[in-house]
Design an enzyme around this catalytic site. Sequence first.
Site, PDB file in Angstrom:
ATOM      1  N   VAL A 157       0.841  -1.186   0.000  1.00 47.54           N
ATOM      2  CA  VAL A 157       0.000   0.000   0.000  1.00 47.54           C
ATOM      3  C   VAL A 157       0.884   1.246   0.000  1.00 47.54           C
ATOM      4  CG1 VAL A 157      -0.246   0.118   2.529  1.00 47.54           C
ATOM      5  CG2 VAL A 157      -1.996   1.141   1.055  1.00 47.54           C
ATOM      6  N   TYR A 188       4.420  -1.433   3.464  1.00 49.18           N
ATOM      7  CA  TYR A 188       3.952  -0.050   3.412  1.00 49.18           C
ATOM      8  C   TYR A 188       4.988   0.789   2.680  1.00 49.18           C
ATOM      9  CZ  TYR A 188       1.801   4.290   5.154  1.00 49.18           C
ATOM     10  OH  TYR A 188       1.173   5.519   5.259  1.00 49.18           O
ATOM     11  N   LYS A 189       4.515   1.622   1.763  1.00 49.41           N
ATOM     12  CA  LYS A 189       5.385   2.500   0.978  1.00 49.41           C
ATOM     13  C   LYS A 189       5.073   3.935   1.359  1.00 49.41           C
ATOM     14  CE  LYS A 189       6.495   3.666  -3.857  1.00 49.41           C
ATOM     15  NZ  LYS A 189       6.051   3.516  -5.258  1.00 49.41           N
ATOM     16  N   ALA A 190       6.060   4.650   1.891  1.00 50.74           N
ATOM     17  CA  ALA A 190       5.825   5.982   2.460  1.00 50.74           C
ATOM     18  C   ALA A 190       6.618   7.059   1.748  1.00 50.74           C
ATOM     19  CB  ALA A 190       6.200   5.988   3.946  1.00 50.74           C
ATOM     20  N   LEU A 199      11.174   1.741  -2.769  1.00 54.92           N
ATOM     21  CA  LEU A 199      10.481   1.390  -4.008  1.00 54.92           C
ATOM     22  C   LEU A 199      10.328   2.704  -4.751  1.00 54.92           C
ATOM     23  CD1 LEU A 199       8.938  -0.243  -6.056  1.00 54.92           C
ATOM     24  CD2 LEU A 199       7.002  -0.369  -4.480  1.00 54.92           C
TER      25      LEU A 199
END
Length: 300
Positions: A165, A199-201, A257
């Site tokens: 996400v 989790y991608k922040a 990412l």
Amino acid sequence: MSSGIPTASSVPDLSVLRRPSGGYAMLAIDQREAMRAMFAEHQSEPVGDEQVTAFKLAAARILTPYASAVLVDRQFAFDRVVEERAVAPGCALIAAADRFHPAHGELVGEVDIDPDVVPERVRRQGAVAAKLLVLYRPDTDPGARIAMVEQFADECRRAGLISIVEPVSRKPLDGREWDWDEGVLAAAKELGARGTDLYKAEVPLRGQGDPDEIRRRCAQITEAVDGPWVVLSSGVPQDVFPDAVRLACAEGASGFLAGRAVWASCIGSSDVEADLTNNAAARLRRLCEVVDTAMAGRSR
């Protein structure tokens, strides 16, 4: 008879997305109309779909030997990347499961789950994970965001895909005062424990400013997220991003990412493939070294 598809209770093996060090060094080439707009800055003629697709295919072929995974979109490139075997052996494939809609004066103003990205189908095509972008706005319904993320996580789990996400902080639609960084942390608190696997922040302070403050905010993301997390590079200057990754990893992140910090400067080049080979690849290798060093530091 069993279908062979893991059940909702299956625990995914995230190691398929990692480097041997245990860190994530993942390449994003799933940008869509935003990438078209980047090309438009360098040319007067219209930017056709095939121009965007060709760049994505070249980036996949040239850069995936150095990445632990690559994220690709359905709109321009996923099927072609699979058909042309553009992803290097040892680099995992991630399918973008989000559908972008222009709205509110933004290229990506609304997002939903793309019904044309069928989890079981992309898994058969070789994907091991799927990614969903979510727009966090302080004045819009959190229930709708949470429901979408939980639905996405469940669909991935049923198909045997790792779920990633990517909440991003966006301005409110009602004109209220707004702090982008507050949105980054609020999104993590709201969506960081909703059943997704990774989790991608966004990088706090966009990686610029007091390093101690960046680290403090990264530590808050670590506290909010139930599981591993990585950073993206949008909004972070290319030359700043390696240090931003280092600071984030020092406070609990496990890698990146990212796309723009690797290949954005190649768009508009007189020789795109040479630029990808000589410059983007060097930037990606450097980022891999940053992640590996960070992971080695944790093991000591």
